[in-house]
Write a protein that holds these residues in place. Sequence first.
Motif, PDB file in Angstrom:
ATOM      1  N   LEU A 194      19.108   2.386   3.662  1.00  0.00           N
ATOM      2  CA  LEU A 194      18.401   2.537   2.388  1.00  0.00           C
ATOM      3  C   LEU A 194      17.122   3.328   2.633  1.00  0.00           C
ATOM      4  CD1 LEU A 194      18.823  -1.006   0.815  1.00  0.00           C
ATOM      5  CD2 LEU A 194      19.347   1.114  -0.368  1.00  0.00           C
ATOM      6  N   HIS A 195      16.854   4.311   1.764  1.00  0.00           N
ATOM      7  CA  HIS A 195      15.685   5.166   1.937  1.00  0.00           C
ATOM      8  C   HIS A 195      14.799   5.087   0.691  1.00  0.00           C
ATOM      9  CE1 HIS A 195      17.968   6.991   5.249  1.00  0.00           C
ATOM     10  NE2 HIS A 195      18.984   7.059   4.402  1.00  0.00           N
ATOM     11  N   LEU A 196      13.527   4.762   0.892  1.00  0.00           N
ATOM     12  CA  LEU A 196      12.533   4.877  -0.172  1.00  0.00           C
ATOM     13  C   LEU A 196      11.771   6.170   0.065  1.00  0.00           C
ATOM     14  CD1 LEU A 196      13.096   1.674  -0.062  1.00  0.00           C
ATOM     15  CD2 LEU A 196      10.907   1.507  -1.279  1.00  0.00           C
ATOM     16  N   GLU A 197      11.770   7.051  -0.931  1.00  0.00           N
ATOM     17  CA  GLU A 197      11.153   8.366  -0.775  1.00  0.00           C
ATOM     18  C   GLU A 197      10.081   8.576  -1.844  1.00  0.00           C
ATOM     19  OE1 GLU A 197      14.386  11.124  -0.987  1.00  0.00           O
ATOM     20  OE2 GLU A 197      15.285  10.458   0.908  1.00  0.00           O
ATOM     21  N   GLN A 198       8.831   8.506  -1.433  1.00  0.00           N
ATOM     22  CA  GLN A 198       7.677   8.762  -2.306  1.00  0.00           C
ATOM     23  C   GLN A 198       7.734   7.931  -3.598  1.00  0.00           C
ATOM     24  OE1 GLN A 198       5.028  10.980  -1.438  1.00  0.00           O
ATOM     25  NE2 GLN A 198       6.067  10.749   0.522  1.00  0.00           N
ATOM     26  N   VAL A 199       8.051   6.646  -3.459  1.00  0.00           N
ATOM     27  CA  VAL A 199       8.215   5.772  -4.625  1.00  0.00           C
ATOM     28  C   VAL A 199       6.851   5.343  -5.166  1.00  0.00           C
ATOM     29  CG1 VAL A 199       9.036   3.514  -5.407  1.00  0.00           C
ATOM     30  CG2 VAL A 199      10.485   4.939  -3.956  1.00  0.00           C
ATOM     31  N   ALA A 200       6.650   5.570  -6.461  1.00  0.00           N
ATOM     32  CA  ALA A 200       5.425   5.135  -7.145  1.00  0.00           C
ATOM     33  C   ALA A 200       5.816   4.325  -8.377  1.00  0.00           C
ATOM     34  CB  ALA A 200       4.581   6.343  -7.548  1.00  0.00           C
ATOM     35  N   PHE A 201       5.028   3.286  -8.650  1.00  0.00           N
ATOM     36  CA  PHE A 201       5.363   2.420  -9.795  1.00  0.00           C
ATOM     37  C   PHE A 201       4.106   1.726 -10.302  1.00  0.00           C
ATOM     38  CE2 PHE A 201       6.423  -1.715 -11.598  1.00  0.00           C
ATOM     39  CZ  PHE A 201       7.352  -1.350 -12.556  1.00  0.00           C
ATOM     40  N   SER A 202       4.054   1.544 -11.620  1.00  0.00           N
ATOM     41  CA  SER A 202       2.965   0.759 -12.225  1.00  0.00           C
ATOM     42  C   SER A 202       3.512   0.021 -13.439  1.00  0.00           C
ATOM     43  CB  SER A 202       1.804   1.665 -12.642  1.00  0.00           C
ATOM     44  OG  SER A 202       2.239   2.614 -13.595  1.00  0.00           O
ATOM     45  N   TYR A 203       3.048  -1.204 -13.642  1.00  0.00           N
ATOM     46  CA  TYR A 203       3.433  -1.972 -14.837  1.00  0.00           C
ATOM     47  C   TYR A 203       2.678  -1.458 -16.056  1.00  0.00           C
ATOM     48  CZ  TYR A 203       5.575  -5.253 -11.573  1.00  0.00           C
ATOM     49  OH  TYR A 203       6.356  -5.816 -10.600  1.00  0.00           O
ATOM     50  N   LYS A 204       1.407  -1.084 -15.833  1.00  0.00           N
ATOM     51  CA  LYS A 204       0.582  -0.532 -16.902  1.00  0.00           C
ATOM     52  C   LYS A 204       0.090   0.844 -16.468  1.00  0.00           C
ATOM     53  CE  LYS A 204      -1.160  -4.992 -18.592  1.00  0.00           C
ATOM     54  NZ  LYS A 204      -2.380  -5.803 -18.824  1.00  0.00           N
ATOM     55  N   GLU A 205       0.046   1.746 -17.428  1.00  0.00           N
ATOM     56  CA  GLU A 205      -0.397   3.100 -17.119  1.00  0.00           C
ATOM     57  C   GLU A 205      -1.813   3.081 -16.580  1.00  0.00           C
ATOM     58  OE1 GLU A 205      -0.639   7.457 -19.331  1.00  0.00           O
ATOM     59  OE2 GLU A 205       0.467   5.812 -20.250  1.00  0.00           O
ATOM     60  N   GLY A 206      -2.016   3.781 -15.470  1.00  0.00           N
ATOM     61  CA  GLY A 206      -3.346   3.842 -14.867  1.00  0.00           C
ATOM     62  C   GLY A 206      -3.635   2.725 -13.887  1.00  0.00           C
ATOM     63  N   GLU A 207      -2.667   1.804 -13.678  1.00  0.00           N
ATOM     64  CA  GLU A 207      -2.856   0.698 -12.728  1.00  0.00           C
ATOM     65  C   GLU A 207      -1.688   0.695 -11.739  1.00  0.00           C
ATOM     66  OE1 GLU A 207      -3.467  -3.012 -14.714  1.00  0.00           O
ATOM     67  OE2 GLU A 207      -4.844  -2.164 -16.179  1.00  0.00           O
ATOM     68  N   PRO A 208      -1.649   1.631 -10.808  1.00  0.00           N
ATOM     69  CA  PRO A 208      -0.509   1.741  -9.885  1.00  0.00           C
ATOM     70  C   PRO A 208      -0.375   0.514  -8.981  1.00  0.00           C
ATOM     71  CG  PRO A 208      -2.307   3.172  -9.189  1.00  0.00           C
ATOM     72  CD  PRO A 208      -2.692   2.642 -10.534  1.00  0.00           C
ATOM     73  N   VAL A 209       0.860   0.083  -8.786  1.00  0.00           N
ATOM     74  CA  VAL A 209       1.160  -1.042  -7.896  1.00  0.00           C
ATOM     75  C   VAL A 209       1.695  -0.525  -6.564  1.00  0.00           C
ATOM     76  CG1 VAL A 209       2.535  -3.141  -7.613  1.00  0.00           C
ATOM     77  CG2 VAL A 209       1.640  -2.540  -9.873  1.00  0.00           C
TER      78      VAL A 209
END
Length: 608
Positions: free
Chosen positions: A346-361
Motif C-alpha cells: 500500500l502506498h500513500l502519496e502526498q496525502v492531505a486531508f482536513s475535516y474543516k477548510e483551513g484546518e489540515p489534519v
Amino acid sequence: MARSNTPPTAKEGKTNWKAFLQLLMQANPPKLILGIALGLSVISTLVSLVIPLFTKNAVDSFSVSSISWAQISGMAIAFFGMAIGSGVSIYLLNYAGQRVVAGIRDRLWKKLLVLPVSYYDNNETGDTISRMTNDTAVIKGLITEHMSGFITGIISIIGSIVVLLYMDWRMTLIMFSVFPLAFLILFPLGRQMFLVSKGLQTETAGFTAILNRVLSEIRLVKAANAEPGEYAEGSKGIGKLFQFGLKEGRIQAMMSPLVSFVMLMLFVVLFGYGGMRVSSGAITAGQLVAFMLYLFQIVMPITQITQFFTQMQKAMGATDTILKVLDHVEEKPHEGDSVKDASQSLHLEQVAFSYKEGEPVLKNVSFTMEAGKVTAIVGPSGSGKTTMFSLLERFYTPQSGSIKLGSDSIEKFSLVSWRSQIGYVSQESPLIAGTIRDNICYGMEREVSLEELKQAARMAYADAFIEELPNQYETEVGERGIKLSGGQRQRIAIARALLRNPKILMLDEATSSLDSKSEVVVQQALQNLMQGRTTLVIAHRLSTVVDADQIVFLDKGKVTGMGTHQELLASHEMYREFAAQQLQLQDQQAAAVIPQLAEMAKHEELRA
C-alpha cells in the motif's frame, strides 16, 4: 482549494406540493386500494346529500298514513350503506397510509446505511431517528385521517351549495355572506399554526437527540455524576416543547371559539330569516329543515378541510426534513472494480486531508506499507493517526494525493470489495446487541459453520471463556457488549476479523485499555491474526511495536521520521524521548507480566 467533506444536498429550498407528491409516489402507494377507498368515501358523501331531501318530504307530508315501507327501507338502506362504505373506506385508507409510510421508511433506512461517515459527523443520531419515526408518522396521519375528509368535504360542500341554490338562493347568499369574514379571521391563524407546527417538529427532533445521547451513554452519565447537568439540558428541551404546545393551544383556543361564534351567528340568522320565509309561505317547513341539514353538511367539512390544511402544513415540514436526508450525496458501495489481488504493498502519496477548510489534519503524507509486513504509526495525540485509518477505510476521501494498492488507486475499487479486504480491530471493539455468534459472524454474507466459528474463536483465544458460558456461542452480550470484559470483547473482535480472512489488517492499539493478563492473551491472538497479512498498527505504547518492520513517526499531520526501532532511536529526537519515557514503564511492568507469559506458554503446549 480543499474540497468540503460534507457533501451538499442535491436539492435546496422550500418544499412544495410537487416535492410532497413525488415523495408519496416514490413510496409506491397502493393506487387501486386508494382509489377504492376514496371512491367509497365519495359514494357515501353523495348518499348523504340525498338524505336531507328524504327528510324534507317526510316533514312536508308527515302523517302516519303517508309513511310507506318503501320510504323506511330506502332510509335504512341509505344509512346502512353509508356506515359500511365509511368503515371500509377508513380501513383501506389506513392500509394505504401504512404502506406509504413503510415505503418512505424503507427508502430512508436504505439511504441511512449508504450515507457517508461525514453525514453522521454533522448530524446527531437522535435527529436522524426523528426523521425515520416522527416525520413519517405526520405523513401517515395526513393520508389516513385527513385525506378522505378533504376530498369528501369538497364534494359535500359543492353538492350542498348546488342543492341550496336550487331550493332558495336568497338564504344561500345570506349564508355565504358570513364565510369571507370567517376566512379573513381564520387564515392568519392557520399560518401561525403552520409556523408553530414546524417549530414543534424541530424541537421534537432536538429533544429526541438529547434522549438518544444520554440514554445510550447512561453509564458515563452516572460515573461522571452528570445527572444534574443532563437533567437541566433535558428540562430545557421539555420547556421548549411546552412553550410550543402552549402556542399551539393559544391558536386553537382562538380558532375554536371563533368558528363556534360564526356558526352560531349563522344559525340564528338563518333560523330567523327562514322562519319568516316559512310563515310567509315562500318555503315549506320541510325545506327549512333540509336547508339546516345541508348547512351542517357544509360546516362539518369546512372543519375537516381546515384540519387537512393544518396537517398538510405539518406534512410539508416533515417532507422538507425527509428530503434533506434522501437528497444527501451517498456512497456507491457496488460501483467500481473488484479487488483482484490485495496481497500488494500500500502506498500513500502526498496525502492531505482536513475535516474543516483551513484546518489540515494530514499534510502531504507519503510512505509505503510493504505487503505481508507490519507498519506502525506512532506520534503524539492529535497527529492524525486515526484519520489515516479512516482514509484507508475510505470513510473520507483525501483532498489531494492518493492511496494506492500496488499501482492502482483504491478509489478504483468498489467500497464493498475494498472493505472486504480489511480487518479492523479498534481500542474499544464495538459489539452489537445479540449473541456471541452474531458478533463473530457480523457482516458475513454466507452461512458460517460451527466448526469455522470455533476455529476463529480458538485462534483468537476466545474459545476457553466462550465454552465456560452457560449458552456458549448463543450467549447474549448485551448492548455494546456490556456483559463481557474488555479483554473478552477484544478477542471476539479478533475472531470476527479472523473469520473474514482479510488481506489488510488495521489495529488501533487493540491492547491499550486492557489489564496486563488480558493484554498477554490478546497480544497472542493478534500474532495469529497478523501472520501473512499487510498490517498497519496505531501505537500509543512503543513497547507493542518495537519489533515492527517499519515505524512511521507522525507529528502534527506530517511524517517526521521512518525506519526500524533502532534506526529511529539513532536518528529521531522525539522518538528517543517517547522511547525513554515508555520503555521504562515496560521494564517496571515486566515482573508482573512474566508469570502470565509462562502460563500462556504452558497453555500453548497443551493446545499443541
